[in-house]
Design a protein around this motif. Structure first.
Motif, PDB file in Angstrom:
ATOM      1  N   THR A 238       0.824  -1.209   0.000  1.00 37.91           N
ATOM      2  CA  THR A 238       0.000   0.000   0.000  1.00 37.91           C
ATOM      3  C   THR A 238       0.858   1.260   0.000  1.00 37.91           C
ATOM      4  OG1 THR A 238      -1.778  -1.171   1.117  1.00 37.91           O
ATOM      5  CG2 THR A 238      -1.835   1.225   1.227  1.00 37.91           C
ATOM      6  N   LYS A 239       1.949   1.206   0.753  1.00 33.39           N
ATOM      7  CA  LYS A 239       2.866   2.348   0.795  1.00 33.39           C
ATOM      8  C   LYS A 239       3.329   2.710  -0.621  1.00 33.39           C
ATOM      9  CE  LYS A 239       7.187   1.802   1.843  1.00 33.39           C
ATOM     10  NZ  LYS A 239       8.441   1.487   2.499  1.00 33.39           N
TER      11      LYS A 239
ATOM     12  N   TYR B 250       1.779   1.654  -3.581  1.00 32.60           N
ATOM     13  CA  TYR B 250       0.625   1.960  -4.437  1.00 32.60           C
ATOM     14  C   TYR B 250       0.160   3.398  -4.277  1.00 32.60           C
ATOM     15  CZ  TYR B 250      -0.069  -3.146  -4.868  1.00 32.60           C
ATOM     16  OH  TYR B 250       0.066  -4.485  -5.094  1.00 32.60           O
ATOM     17  N   GLU B 251       0.269   3.932  -3.065  1.00 32.52           N
ATOM     18  CA  GLU B 251      -0.243   5.272  -2.784  1.00 32.52           C
ATOM     19  C   GLU B 251       0.800   6.369  -2.935  1.00 32.52           C
ATOM     20  OE1 GLU B 251      -1.958   4.808   1.109  1.00 32.52           O
ATOM     21  OE2 GLU B 251      -3.729   3.783   0.305  1.00 32.52           O
ATOM     22  N   ASP B 252       2.014   6.016  -3.317  1.00 36.88           N
ATOM     23  CA  ASP B 252       3.099   6.983  -3.449  1.00 36.88           C
ATOM     24  C   ASP B 252       3.063   7.629  -4.835  1.00 36.88           C
ATOM     25  OD1 ASP B 252       5.454   8.408  -3.567  1.00 36.88           O
ATOM     26  OD2 ASP B 252       6.760   6.714  -3.116  1.00 36.88           O
TER      27      ASP B 252
ATOM     28  N   TYR C  92       4.330   6.207  -8.555  1.00 37.77           N
ATOM     29  CA  TYR C  92       3.439   6.159  -9.716  1.00 37.77           C
ATOM     30  C   TYR C  92       4.097   6.846 -10.914  1.00 37.77           C
ATOM     31  CZ  TYR C  92      -0.405   6.947 -12.917  1.00 37.77           C
ATOM     32  OH  TYR C  92      -1.191   6.983 -14.045  1.00 37.77           O
TER      33      TYR C  92
END
Length: 107
Positions: free
Chosen positions: A66-67, A69-71, A75
């Protein structure tokens, strides 16, 4: 029109919502290899009880993934890598996945 926006390459819906996230998942699994290995080992050792016994390993793996994926920086890195691969494919017609593979002698 903003000059930065004019230079931004066009991305289709499938590229933004499927292909770049897929690359992010693949790269995240490598970056979270320690957590993936711990969770896999726990599951193999626990059998059907893995749901109960591997909660801690699963939580650590989810947190790591998640760390990434949400960065937004991650991206952007993946998007740029995807765009380079897309450009190379458009130039050569050869996917980067197959670029370094040897063809069978029978071809």
């Amino acid at each position: 029109m903003d000059s930065d926006k004019a230079e931004e390459p066009y991305l289709r819906h499938v590229e933004k919502d499927v292909l770049i996230p897929k690359l992010m998942r693949e790269k995240s699994k490598v970056l979270c290899a320690k957590q993936v290995e711990a969770f896999t080992k726990c599951c193999q050792e626990s059998g059907l009880l893995m749901v109960v016994k591997c909660r801690e390993e699963n939580a650590a793996l989810k947190e790591c993934l998640t760390k990434h994926y949400e960065d937004p920086v991650f991206y952007e890195e993946c998007k740029q890598e995807y765009l380079r691969e897309r450009e190379e494919y458009q130039k050569t017609g050869i996917s980067s996945k197959y670029k370094n593979q040897k063809l069978p002698a029978s071809m």
